[in-house]
Design an enzyme around this catalytic site. Structure first.
Site, PDB file in Angstrom:
ATOM      1  N   MET A 170       0.787  -1.234   0.000  1.00 43.87           N
ATOM      2  CA  MET A 170       0.000   0.000   0.000  1.00 43.87           C
ATOM      3  C   MET A 170       0.823   1.290   0.000  1.00 43.87           C
ATOM      4  O   MET A 170       0.300   2.343   0.330  1.00 43.87           O
ATOM      5  CB  MET A 170      -0.956  -0.003   1.211  1.00 43.87           C
ATOM      6  CG  MET A 170      -1.943  -1.160   1.209  1.00 43.87           C
ATOM      7  SD  MET A 170      -2.866  -1.305  -0.351  1.00 43.87           S
ATOM      8  CE  MET A 170      -3.999   0.074  -0.168  1.00 43.87           C
ATOM      9  N   ARG A 171       2.097   1.209  -0.362  1.00 45.08           N
ATOM     10  CA  ARG A 171       2.906   2.426  -0.402  1.00 45.08           C
ATOM     11  C   ARG A 171       3.435   2.652  -1.818  1.00 45.08           C
ATOM     12  O   ARG A 171       3.665   1.692  -2.554  1.00 45.08           O
ATOM     13  CB  ARG A 171       4.112   2.302   0.531  1.00 45.08           C
ATOM     14  CG  ARG A 171       3.794   1.924   1.946  1.00 45.08           C
ATOM     15  CD  ARG A 171       5.064   1.946   2.765  1.00 45.08           C
ATOM     16  NE  ARG A 171       5.517   3.306   2.930  1.00 45.08           N
ATOM     17  CZ  ARG A 171       5.126   4.101   3.934  1.00 45.08           C
ATOM     18  NH1 ARG A 171       4.296   3.667   4.851  1.00 45.08           N
ATOM     19  NH2 ARG A 171       5.570   5.335   4.017  1.00 45.08           N
ATOM     20  N   HIS A 209      -3.600  -4.241  -9.870  1.00 45.35           N
ATOM     21  CA  HIS A 209      -4.524  -3.185  -9.452  1.00 45.35           C
ATOM     22  C   HIS A 209      -5.948  -3.572  -9.862  1.00 45.35           C
ATOM     23  O   HIS A 209      -6.158  -4.023 -10.998  1.00 45.35           O
ATOM     24  CB  HIS A 209      -4.128  -1.854 -10.093  1.00 45.35           C
ATOM     25  CG  HIS A 209      -5.031  -0.735  -9.690  1.00 45.35           C
ATOM     26  ND1 HIS A 209      -4.942  -0.126  -8.446  1.00 45.35           N
ATOM     27  CD2 HIS A 209      -6.070  -0.148 -10.327  1.00 45.35           C
ATOM     28  CE1 HIS A 209      -5.894   0.790  -8.358  1.00 45.35           C
ATOM     29  NE2 HIS A 209      -6.593   0.802  -9.476  1.00 45.35           N
TER      30      HIS A 209
HETATM   31  C1  GRF Z   1      -5.950  -6.470  -4.456  1.00 41.16           C
HETATM   32  O1  GRF Z   1      -7.257  -6.096  -4.803  1.00 41.16           O
HETATM   33  C2  GRF Z   1      -4.950  -5.804  -5.367  1.00 41.16           C
HETATM   34  O2  GRF Z   1      -5.426  -5.603  -6.656  1.00 41.16           O
HETATM   35  C3  GRF Z   1      -4.726  -4.469  -4.687  1.00 41.16           C
HETATM   36  O3  GRF Z   1      -4.768  -4.765  -3.309  1.00 41.16           O
HETATM   37  C4  GRF Z   1      -5.540  -5.929  -3.088  1.00 41.16           C
HETATM   38  C5  GRF Z   1      -4.672  -6.894  -2.354  1.00 41.16           C
HETATM   39  O4  GRF Z   1      -5.376  -8.047  -1.956  1.00 41.16           O
HETATM   40  N1  GRF Z   1      -3.492  -3.863  -5.114  1.00 41.16           N
HETATM   41  P1  GRF Z   1      -4.591  -9.254  -1.294  1.00 41.16           P
HETATM   42  O5  GRF Z   1      -3.779  -8.683  -0.129  1.00 41.16           O
HETATM   43  O6  GRF Z   1      -3.707  -9.859  -2.342  1.00 41.16           O
HETATM   44  O7  GRF Z   1      -5.648 -10.204  -0.822  1.00 41.16           O
END
Ligand code: GRF
Length: 198
Positions: free
Chosen positions: A92-93, A111
């Site tokens: 998330m960064r 994404h």
């Molecule tokens: C997914 O929806 C991905 O596309 C986004 O963050 C979410 C991560 O889900 N970047 P997970 O941690 O893999 O379950």
């Protein structure tokens, strides 16, 4: 085929990491998860890695003076584990220029929208709010801008009239779990292909 060594970066649930591990374990993907790095000590993604014999590190941004020191530490860990390809799977960064340069062209992200539509957080809700009729997911190379690197592959998910954020996210996620390991497989095949001599 020589297995590609993956460095997977996570912040949360880890379902995409689990999907990659499943494809590897069931022999459909020639790769090894060489290292998992989480910036969040509470990430559920970290569960079960030890029993699967996968090394993992928690590297928290708050323990470093700046982004550069934080990212240098991750780069050093990835290098020490001989990572070929960095996979952002719910990390998330935003990564800075130092990190991008260290793994230039070897960082991919998943994404949950058809980029360039709906970058950033809650992409599924953005798609619903806008009223588009199809959305999906995108695997792309990572550059310094958010969700903006070159697109490698996309999968389309139609929006149903009664969809809410949860139902739509679940159908997109099923496509993510198929697409991300597929792209890793393509990259592995591409890097093993002998180059033409002309
Ligand atoms: C997914 O929806 C991905 O596309 C986004 O963050 C979410 C991560 O889900 N970047 P997970 O941690 O893999 O379950």
């Amino acid at each position: 085929m020589i297995p590609l060594r993956l460095g997977v970066m996570v912040s949360g649930r880890g379902s995409n990491l689990a999907a990659i591990m499943k494809e590897i374990n069931e022999g459909r993907l020639s790769a090894t998860v060489a290292l998992v790095v989480s910036d969040n000590p509470a990430a559920p993604a970290l569960h079960h890695l030890a029993e699967a014999n996968i090394p993992s590190l928690v590297i928290e941004r708050r323990l470093f003076a700046d982004d550069i020191a934080f990212e240098d530490t991750i780069v050093a860990a990835m290098t020490a584990h001989q990572v070929d390809l960095v996979v952002l799977a719910g990390f998330m960064r935003l990564l800075g220029p130092g990190f991008i340069e260290a793994f230039d062209g070897r960082i991919i992200n998943i994404h949950p929208s058809l980029l360039p539509s709906f970058p950033g957080l809650r992409a599924q809700k953005q798609a619903l709010d806008y009223g588009v009729k199809v959305t999906g997911c995108t695997v792309h190379f990572v550059n310094e801008r958010m969700d903006a690197g070159r697109i490698i592959a996309q999968a389309v998910v139609p929006i149903q009239p009664n969809d809410d954020e949860e139902t739509l996210s679940a159908r997109i996620l099923a496509e993510e779990h198929r697409l991300l390991p597929q792209v890793i497989g393509w990259i592995n095949e591409a890097v093993q292909m002998p180059l033409s001599t002309h």
